[in-house]
Design a protein around this motif. Structure first.
Motif, short mmCIF file in Angstrom:
data_model
loop_
_atom_site.label_atom_id
_atom_site.label_comp_id
_atom_site.label_asym_id
_atom_site.label_seq_id
_atom_site.Cartn_x
_atom_site.Cartn_y
_atom_site.Cartn_z
N ASN A 222 0.78 -1.24 0.00
CA ASN A 222 0.00 0.00 0.00
C ASN A 222 0.81 1.29 0.00
OD1 ASN A 222 -2.37 -1.38 -0.05
ND2 ASN A 222 -2.77 -1.24 2.14
N LYS A 223 2.08 1.21 0.27
CA LYS A 223 2.86 2.46 0.39
C LYS A 223 2.96 3.16 -0.97
CE LYS A 223 7.40 0.24 -0.09
NZ LYS A 223 8.65 -0.11 0.59
N PRO A 224 3.12 4.49 -0.95
CA PRO A 224 3.25 5.22 -2.21
C PRO A 224 4.50 4.76 -2.96
CG PRO A 224 3.47 6.70 -0.30
CD PRO A 224 3.11 5.36 0.23
N ALA B 168 5.99 6.44 -5.58
CA ALA B 168 6.88 7.52 -6.04
C ALA B 168 7.97 7.72 -5.00
CB ALA B 168 6.08 8.80 -6.23
N ALA C 284 10.38 9.46 -2.50
CA ALA C 284 10.30 10.67 -1.68
C ALA C 284 11.59 10.76 -0.89
CB ALA C 284 9.10 10.59 -0.74
N LYS C 285 12.45 11.66 -1.33
CA LYS C 285 13.80 11.73 -0.73
C LYS C 285 13.79 12.39 0.63
CE LYS C 285 17.31 11.36 -4.23
NZ LYS C 285 17.73 11.99 -5.46
N GLU D 1 6.70 12.43 4.23
CA GLU D 1 6.42 11.79 2.93
C GLU D 1 7.39 10.61 2.74
OE1 GLU D 1 4.09 12.62 0.73
OE2 GLU D 1 3.45 14.62 1.37
N ASN D 2 8.64 10.87 3.11
CA ASN D 2 9.63 9.81 2.98
C ASN D 2 9.29 8.63 3.87
OD1 ASN D 2 12.30 8.74 4.49
ND2 ASN D 2 12.74 9.02 2.32
N LEU E 133 6.28 7.65 4.83
CA LEU E 133 5.16 6.89 4.28
C LEU E 133 5.61 6.00 3.12
CD1 LEU E 133 2.19 9.45 4.36
CD2 LEU E 133 2.94 7.83 6.10
N ALA E 134 6.57 6.49 2.34
CA ALA E 134 7.02 5.71 1.19
C ALA E 134 7.94 4.54 1.58
CB ALA E 134 7.74 6.63 0.19
N ASN E 135 8.44 4.57 2.82
CA ASN E 135 9.37 3.52 3.26
C ASN E 135 9.00 2.94 4.62
OD1 ASN E 135 11.64 3.95 1.12
ND2 ASN E 135 11.19 6.00 1.90
N SER F 114 -2.21 0.69 7.92
CA SER F 114 -1.63 0.17 6.68
C SER F 114 -2.67 0.21 5.55
CB SER F 114 -1.11 -1.25 6.87
OG SER F 114 -2.15 -2.11 7.29
N LEU G 255 -2.94 3.75 4.32
CA LEU G 255 -1.79 4.11 3.49
C LEU G 255 -2.06 3.82 2.00
CD1 LEU G 255 1.16 5.17 3.77
CD2 LEU G 255 1.90 2.78 3.80
N GLY G 256 -2.95 2.89 1.75
CA GLY G 256 -3.28 2.55 0.37
C GLY G 256 -4.27 3.50 -0.28
N ARG H 54 -3.88 9.27 2.19
CA ARG H 54 -2.77 8.72 2.97
C ARG H 54 -1.97 9.80 3.70
NH1 ARG H 54 0.21 7.13 -2.43
NH2 ARG H 54 -0.68 5.08 -1.99
#
Lengths: 193, 468
Positions: free
Chosen positions: A13-15, A17, A19-20, B54-55, B57-59, B288, B291-292, B297
């Motif tokens: 589910n995580k985005p 793109a 994201a640094k 943001e970082n 959430l992406a990781n 979780s 997050l989708g 999110r």
């Protein structure tokens, strides 16, 4: 139990793109007088501040501020407390302590926060359970903002550390400011310069 | 379950109290503004905080694994809970193993969400909330009505009466300093006799495996550092990647919440004390899944500062309980529908969409945009009343067609001027229930414009329908 399930769901589910992580600037303002700024911030947080010379007697300063407090513990070599730290004692045994004197390892000019950790304070409960707290800060350890403070502290070397920026307080009854909630009723900071 | 509008109606009956509540809450906003304006890099900090989150959430999965590894190396017991039930069972199993009968707890919205107190009390464990505001509402058997000021809805006299009854304080004494002093004594006793302490967590740091707990009262630290067992319940979104990221968040959290430069105690728990036990429970409970949801999110970036509710004109005048949820205010109105859309579909409508919440949000969550998007979903999935759906569709038709609009503007003008009062102010017209409608002018704008000898037809029809 849920570990695998949670991690799998997150991975799906995580985005996607990228994201640094940003580089955090130091936000230093060289024109600010660190000691003055620290002093003002602490006043704002209802602490008592004494600016002292390195050679001034800590005992004299502390005794004149708190002449009535008898049971004290100190981790600062130049001030002798009435009781010693007893590593076998349970933390609630320190409930009768009226005064704790400790070293503030790092201090933050912007907000008055002072770092106390188990690097120099072997019993974690002391700065919280005591009625009054004295923190001794070397002016050379005052940094501009939180960014510099976190840089100075090595988390690998501690088990516990706390930024303390004033006496405990609450505004939970109609937002009326009350100094002395659960932690110390008063905080005196001695800045040595 | 009553809707936000229905519960607000009861709250609004006591007008002086609504005014008092409005001002009390806005006081936080004003203090925030003063502090924020004194920090020149505030907007830069917001951008940093937002991009760090943001970082995260992406990781998030990777950071959780890193966090767990470091925490275990530090001697901490790490637990994972998929939902509220698992969280409560884990906490109970720790307490049971050590025969704990008295638990002290500091502020944790997560344990509210999991209804931990009820669960443990049913198993005959005494749970004492130790934050003063939390203790007040616990003694009143109420949930919190605000994220950081749980008893903001109560007046000092009400606290005085409560303490008279429960803590045997002096009759008629409602001085906050006196009452706080009495609570300090009462709770000091509880701290000294506690066998375990539990806290919520503000930040969990992936690269150190430690957790940060922030209070002004010092209650979390008395709760963690006296009993031999400390437990930290953490929502998985509370992870931040690096130790140095704390520099950003500690400068923003208290500033956004109460206008303090920093809270009084910012405590970093990394390893257990002496031979004692430290437990961290990582809780998912719907996060979780949230997050989708691409559009929603980013609400997981929230650091629970409450700035959005302090500025919200609707929250201030309807109170926390009108949201019938654990997380109240604008942030609650975008998080709660994700948990149960049917029960919470009214919340996205509890807003004027003015966007003030998004402006003050330290991590730049587009709260107002998400409120609007939830509204669309609520309508599409049939959770909005027939009358409102049809009414909105009709309004949409009229407002998007200038001819139709002009025609109806004329009719409405005529009706509002000519109809008897009882026909305008009746239960069918929600707009008239608590306000006087303006008396329309004799001419609409278009009529006036025409009377000024302009070539109104072309000019107006090329433009928007405009204000009549």
């Amino acid at each position: 139990m849920g570990r695998q399930e949670i991690l799998e769901k997150l991975s799906v589910n995580k985005p996607k793109a990228e994201a640094k992580l940003p580089v955090i600037p130091s936000f230093e303002d060289k024109t600010v007088d660190l000691v003055d700024s620290f002093h003002k911030a602490l006043l704002n947080n209802n602490a008592t501040i004494v600016r002292a010379k390195y050679e001034d007697s800590l005992s004299q300063i502390i005794d004149s501020q708190y002449p009535l407090l008898k049971r004290s513990i100190s981790t600062v070599p130049e001030f002798e407390g009435s009781a010693a730290i007893n590593l076998d004692m349970k933390p609630n045994g320190y409930d009768d302590i009226e005064l704790v004197v400790a070293i503030g390892e790092v201090a933050v000019a912007e907000n008055g926060a002072i770092w106390v950790s188990d690097h120099l304070m072997p019993v974690r409960i002391l700065p919280f359970i005591t009625q009054y707290l004295v923190l001794v800060v070397d002016a050379l350890n005052i940094v501009p903002k939180m960014h510099q403070a976190y840089k100075k502290i090595d988390p690998e070397k501690i088990g516990f550390g706390v930024f303390i920026s004033g006496p405990s307080k609450t505004g939970d009854i109609e937002q009326a400011l009350v100094i002395g909630a659960h932690g110390s009723l008063g905080l005196m900071v001695i800045i040595r310069e | 379950m009553k809707s936000h509008a229905a519960i607000s109606k009861t709250f609004l009956k006591d007008e002086p109290r609504v005014d008092w509540h409005n001002k009390a809450v806005y006081n936080f906003r004003e203090k925030r503004d003063l502090t924020v304006k004194s920090i020149p890099e505030w907007e830069e900090l917001r951008e940093l905080a937002s991009s760090i989150k943001e970082n995260v959430l992406a990781n998030l999965d990777d950071y959780l694994i890193q966090f767990e590894e470091k925490a275990i190396a530090n001697g901490v017991n790490v637990h994972w809970a998929s939902n509220a039930k698992e969280h409560n069972e884990i906490v109970y199993s720790i307490l049971k193993r050590h025969k704990v009968e008295h638990l002290v707890k500091s502020k944790s919205m997560l344990t509210e969400e999991c209804r931990l107190n009820e669960y443990l009390e049913a198993k005959e464990i005494e749970v004492i909330d130790t934050d003063l505001g939390e203790r007040i509402i616990q003694l009143r058997n109420e949930p919190p009505s605000h994220l950081i000021a749980p008893a903001i809805h109560l007046k000092r006299e009400e606290v005085g009466v409560l303490f008279e009854d429960k803590l045997k304080t002096e009759k008629g004494n409602s001085d906050p300093t006196y009452l706080t002093g009495e609570a300090r004594k009462h709770l000091r006793e509880k701290f000294l006799n506690a066998q375990a302490g539990l806290t919520g967590v503000n930040f969990a740091i992936a690269d150190t495996g430690g957790v940060v707990v922030v209070t002004n009262e010092g209650n979390a630290d008395l709760g963690c550092n006296i009993p031999p067992i400390q437990i930290h319940s953490v929502g998985i979104e509370k992870i931040i990647p690096r130790w140095e990221d704390l520099g950003v968040f500690t400068r923003m959290l208290a500033a956004s919440a109460t206008g303090q430069r920093i809270s009084i105690y910012t405590s970093h728990y990394i390893k257990p004390k002496d031979d004692d036990e430290m437990h961290i429970v990582l809780v998912d409970n719907g996060r979780s899944e949230h997050l989708g949801r691409e559009d929603f999110r980013s609400s997981l970036k929230c650091i629970r500062c409450a700035a959005c509710m302090n500025t919200c004109p609707v929250y201030r005048r309807s109170g926390g309980y009108s949201y019938h949820s654990t997380i109240v205010g604008p942030i609650g109105a975008i998080l709660e529908p994700g948990k149960d859309l049917k029960a919470k579909s009214d919340l996205p409508f509890a807003s004027s969409l003015c966007g003030s919440c998004s402006d003050v949000c330290p991590v730049k969550i587009d709260i107002d945009k998400q409120l609007y998007k939830w509204r669309q979903i609520a309508v599409r999935e049939g959770h909005v009343s027939y009358l409102k759906t049809k009414g909105m569709a009709m309004a949409g038709n009229i407002l998007s067609d200038s001819k139709l609009y002009n025609k109806w503007a004329g009719i409405a003008k005529y009706l509002l001027r000519k109809l008897p009062r009882w026909m305008i102010y009746n239960p069918l017209n929600a707009w008239g229930t608590s306000r006087e409608l303006t008396v329309p002018p004799e001419q609409t704008f278009t009529e006036w414009y025409k009377s000024q000898n302009h070539d109104s037809k072309n000019e107006l029809e090329n433009g928007q329908a405009g204000n009549s």
